[in-house]
Design a protein around this motif. Structure first.
Motif, PDB file in Angstrom:
ATOM      1  N   ASP A  15       0.808  -1.226   0.000  1.00 50.71           N
ATOM      2  CA  ASP A  15       0.000   0.000   0.000  1.00 50.71           C
ATOM      3  C   ASP A  15       0.837   1.269   0.000  1.00 50.71           C
ATOM      4  OD1 ASP A  15      -2.368  -1.436  -0.119  1.00 50.71           O
ATOM      5  OD2 ASP A  15      -2.614  -1.476   2.052  1.00 50.71           O
ATOM      6  N   THR A  16       2.050   1.192  -0.522  1.00 48.01           N
ATOM      7  CA  THR A  16       2.839   2.381  -0.802  1.00 48.01           C
ATOM      8  C   THR A  16       2.946   2.497  -2.316  1.00 48.01           C
ATOM      9  OG1 THR A  16       4.936   1.171  -0.684  1.00 48.01           O
ATOM     10  CG2 THR A  16       4.156   2.209   1.362  1.00 48.01           C
ATOM     11  N   TRP A  17       3.590   3.537  -2.778  1.00 47.22           N
ATOM     12  CA  TRP A  17       3.602   3.830  -4.210  1.00 47.22           C
ATOM     13  C   TRP A  17       5.020   3.840  -4.761  1.00 47.22           C
ATOM     14  CZ3 TRP A  17      -0.918   4.584  -7.007  1.00 47.22           C
ATOM     15  CH2 TRP A  17      -2.081   4.582  -6.234  1.00 47.22           C
ATOM     16  N   THR A  18       5.149   3.443  -6.027  1.00 43.47           N
ATOM     17  CA  THR A  18       6.421   3.421  -6.738  1.00 43.47           C
ATOM     18  C   THR A  18       6.271   4.186  -8.045  1.00 43.47           C
ATOM     19  OG1 THR A  18       7.078   1.296  -5.808  1.00 43.47           O
ATOM     20  CG2 THR A  18       8.097   1.899  -7.900  1.00 43.47           C
ATOM     21  N   VAL A  19       7.295   4.966  -8.385  1.00 43.61           N
ATOM     22  CA  VAL A  19       7.350   5.572  -9.709  1.00 43.61           C
ATOM     23  C   VAL A  19       7.950   4.513 -10.626  1.00 43.61           C
ATOM     24  CG1 VAL A  19       8.264   7.442 -11.111  1.00 43.61           C
ATOM     25  CG2 VAL A  19       7.654   7.874  -8.714  1.00 43.61           C
ATOM     26  N   TRP A  20       7.243   4.184 -11.696  1.00 43.37           N
ATOM     27  CA  TRP A  20       7.636   3.099 -12.585  1.00 43.37           C
ATOM     28  C   TRP A  20       8.195   3.652 -13.891  1.00 43.37           C
ATOM     29  CZ3 TRP A  20       8.298  -1.699 -11.159  1.00 43.37           C
ATOM     30  CH2 TRP A  20       8.522  -2.665 -12.126  1.00 43.37           C
ATOM     31  N   ASP A  21       9.362   3.170 -14.281  1.00 39.66           N
ATOM     32  CA  ASP A  21      10.003   3.538 -15.536  1.00 39.66           C
ATOM     33  C   ASP A  21       9.448   2.625 -16.623  1.00 39.66           C
ATOM     34  OD1 ASP A  21      11.727   3.789 -17.738  1.00 39.66           O
ATOM     35  OD2 ASP A  21      13.482   4.130 -16.473  1.00 39.66           O
ATOM     36  N   LEU A  22       8.637   3.183 -17.511  1.00 38.90           N
ATOM     37  CA  LEU A  22       7.980   2.397 -18.548  1.00 38.90           C
ATOM     38  C   LEU A  22       8.942   1.950 -19.646  1.00 38.90           C
ATOM     39  CD1 LEU A  22       4.797   4.623 -18.848  1.00 38.90           C
ATOM     40  CD2 LEU A  22       4.957   2.388 -17.717  1.00 38.90           C
ATOM     41  N   VAL A  23      10.051   2.656 -19.819  1.00 39.36           N
ATOM     42  CA  VAL A  23      11.037   2.294 -20.834  1.00 39.36           C
ATOM     43  C   VAL A  23      11.850   1.085 -20.380  1.00 39.36           C
ATOM     44  CG1 VAL A  23      13.118   3.067 -22.055  1.00 39.36           C
ATOM     45  CG2 VAL A  23      11.162   4.613 -21.813  1.00 39.36           C
ATOM     46  N   ASN A  24      12.331   1.133 -19.145  1.00 34.16           N
ATOM     47  CA  ASN A  24      13.167   0.042 -18.624  1.00 34.16           C
ATOM     48  C   ASN A  24      12.364  -1.038 -17.905  1.00 34.16           C
ATOM     49  OD1 ASN A  24      15.585   1.171 -19.556  1.00 34.16           O
ATOM     50  ND2 ASN A  24      15.675   2.530 -17.790  1.00 34.16           N
ATOM     51  N   ASP A  25      11.065  -0.804 -17.729  1.00 28.70           N
ATOM     52  CA  ASP A  25      10.164  -1.743 -17.049  1.00 28.70           C
ATOM     53  C   ASP A  25      10.693  -2.135 -15.663  1.00 28.70           C
ATOM     54  OD1 ASP A  25       7.756  -3.135 -16.956  1.00 28.70           O
ATOM     55  OD2 ASP A  25       8.684  -4.996 -17.624  1.00 28.70           O
ATOM     56  N   GLU A  26      10.970  -1.095 -14.872  1.00 26.27           N
ATOM     57  CA  GLU A  26      11.476  -1.288 -13.511  1.00 26.27           C
ATOM     58  C   GLU A  26      11.217  -0.022 -12.704  1.00 26.27           C
ATOM     59  OE1 GLU A  26      16.100   0.032 -14.442  1.00 26.27           O
ATOM     60  OE2 GLU A  26      15.610  -2.085 -14.209  1.00 26.27           O
ATOM     61  N   PRO A  27      11.371  -0.086 -11.390  1.00 22.45           N
ATOM     62  CA  PRO A  27      11.200   1.131 -10.594  1.00 22.45           C
ATOM     63  C   PRO A  27      12.177   2.218 -11.054  1.00 22.45           C
ATOM     64  CG  PRO A  27      11.258  -0.788  -9.172  1.00 22.45           C
ATOM     65  CD  PRO A  27      11.637  -1.256 -10.551  1.00 22.45           C
ATOM     66  N   ALA A  28      11.699   3.447 -11.050  1.00 19.15           N
ATOM     67  CA  ALA A  28      12.529   4.575 -11.466  1.00 19.15           C
ATOM     68  C   ALA A  28      13.570   4.893 -10.401  1.00 19.15           C
ATOM     69  CB  ALA A  28      11.644   5.797 -11.705  1.00 19.15           C
ATOM     70  N   MET A  29      14.664   5.445 -10.887  1.00 18.18           N
ATOM     71  CA  MET A  29      15.752   5.860 -10.012  1.00 18.18           C
ATOM     72  C   MET A  29      15.905   7.373 -10.106  1.00 18.18           C
ATOM     73  SD  MET A  29      17.121   3.030  -8.738  1.00 18.18           S
ATOM     74  CE  MET A  29      18.722   3.584  -8.178  1.00 18.18           C
ATOM     75  N   PHE A  30      16.212   7.979  -8.970  1.00 19.60           N
ATOM     76  CA  PHE A  30      16.587   9.391  -8.943  1.00 19.60           C
ATOM     77  C   PHE A  30      17.947   9.438  -8.279  1.00 19.60           C
ATOM     78  CE2 PHE A  30      16.709  13.693  -7.208  1.00 19.60           C
ATOM     79  CZ  PHE A  30      16.362  14.414  -8.332  1.00 19.60           C
ATOM     80  N   GLY A  31      18.987   9.579  -9.101  1.00 19.23           N
ATOM     81  CA  GLY A  31      20.345   9.422  -8.590  1.00 19.23           C
ATOM     82  C   GLY A  31      20.526   7.970  -8.178  1.00 19.23           C
ATOM     83  N   GLU A  32      20.863   7.750  -6.917  1.00 19.04           N
ATOM     84  CA  GLU A  32      21.032   6.392  -6.395  1.00 19.04           C
ATOM     85  C   GLU A  32      19.813   5.918  -5.609  1.00 19.04           C
ATOM     86  OE1 GLU A  32      24.678   6.027  -4.225  1.00 19.04           O
ATOM     87  OE2 GLU A  32      25.856   6.911  -5.844  1.00 19.04           O
ATOM     88  N   HIS A  33      18.728   6.680  -5.657  1.00 17.95           N
ATOM     89  CA  HIS A  33      17.544   6.367  -4.861  1.00 17.95           C
ATOM     90  C   HIS A  33      16.435   5.761  -5.723  1.00 17.95           C
ATOM     91  CE1 HIS A  33      19.244   8.551  -1.477  1.00 17.95           C
ATOM     92  NE2 HIS A  33      19.581   9.505  -2.352  1.00 17.95           N
ATOM     93  N   VAL A  34      15.936   4.630  -5.284  1.00 16.53           N
ATOM     94  CA  VAL A  34      14.782   4.003  -5.936  1.00 16.53           C
ATOM     95  C   VAL A  34      13.538   4.754  -5.473  1.00 16.53           C
ATOM     96  CG1 VAL A  34      13.446   1.889  -6.194  1.00 16.53           C
ATOM     97  CG2 VAL A  34      15.932   1.762  -5.942  1.00 16.53           C
ATOM     98  N   LEU A  35      12.709   5.151  -6.426  1.00 17.72           N
ATOM     99  CA  LEU A  35      11.498   5.902  -6.092  1.00 17.72           C
ATOM    100  C   LEU A  35      10.369   4.929  -5.741  1.00 17.72           C
ATOM    101  CD1 LEU A  35      11.701   8.728  -8.777  1.00 17.72           C
ATOM    102  CD2 LEU A  35      12.336   8.825  -6.353  1.00 17.72           C
ATOM    103  N   ALA A  36      10.503   4.325  -4.567  1.00 16.70           N
ATOM    104  CA  ALA A  36       9.541   3.328  -4.089  1.00 16.70           C
ATOM    105  C   ALA A  36       9.284   3.581  -2.606  1.00 16.70           C
ATOM    106  CB  ALA A  36      10.086   1.927  -4.300  1.00 16.70           C
ATOM    107  N   GLY A  37       8.176   3.030  -2.122  1.00 19.60           N
ATOM    108  CA  GLY A  37       7.821   3.201  -0.717  1.00 19.60           C
ATOM    109  C   GLY A  37       7.331   4.600  -0.419  1.00 19.60           C
TER     110      GLY A  37
END
Length: 69
Positions: A15-37
């Motif tokens: 029940d948390t949210w993730t920014v999803w990278d549609l090109v790479n089909d994986e969670p998006a990264m901002f620098g070294e941080h996964v945009l999840a939770g």
């Protein structure tokens, strides 16, 4: 969201949210941080920033290509 956007948001099983990278089909990264939770508001804000940056990069690359021609 536009059909040309690279990022979307999805709800995780926790029940948390993730920014999803549609090109790479994986969670998006901002620098070294996964945009999840993230909260829903955080995820939507991050998605909007990431898509805006993506559109600007694509527009700049296209303009450079046009200028070189």
């Amino acid at each position: 969201m536009s059909t040309q956007d690279r990022y979307d948001v999805i709800m995780d099983p926790t029940d948390t949210w993730t920014v999803w990278d549609l090109v790479n089909d994986e969670p998006a990264m901002f620098g070294e941080h996964v945009l999840a939770g993230l909260t829903q508001a955080e995820a939507h804000a991050a998605r909007d920033v990431m898509n805006d940056a993506w559109r600007r990069l694509r527009q700049n690359a296209l303009q450079k290509h046009i200028d070189a021609a």
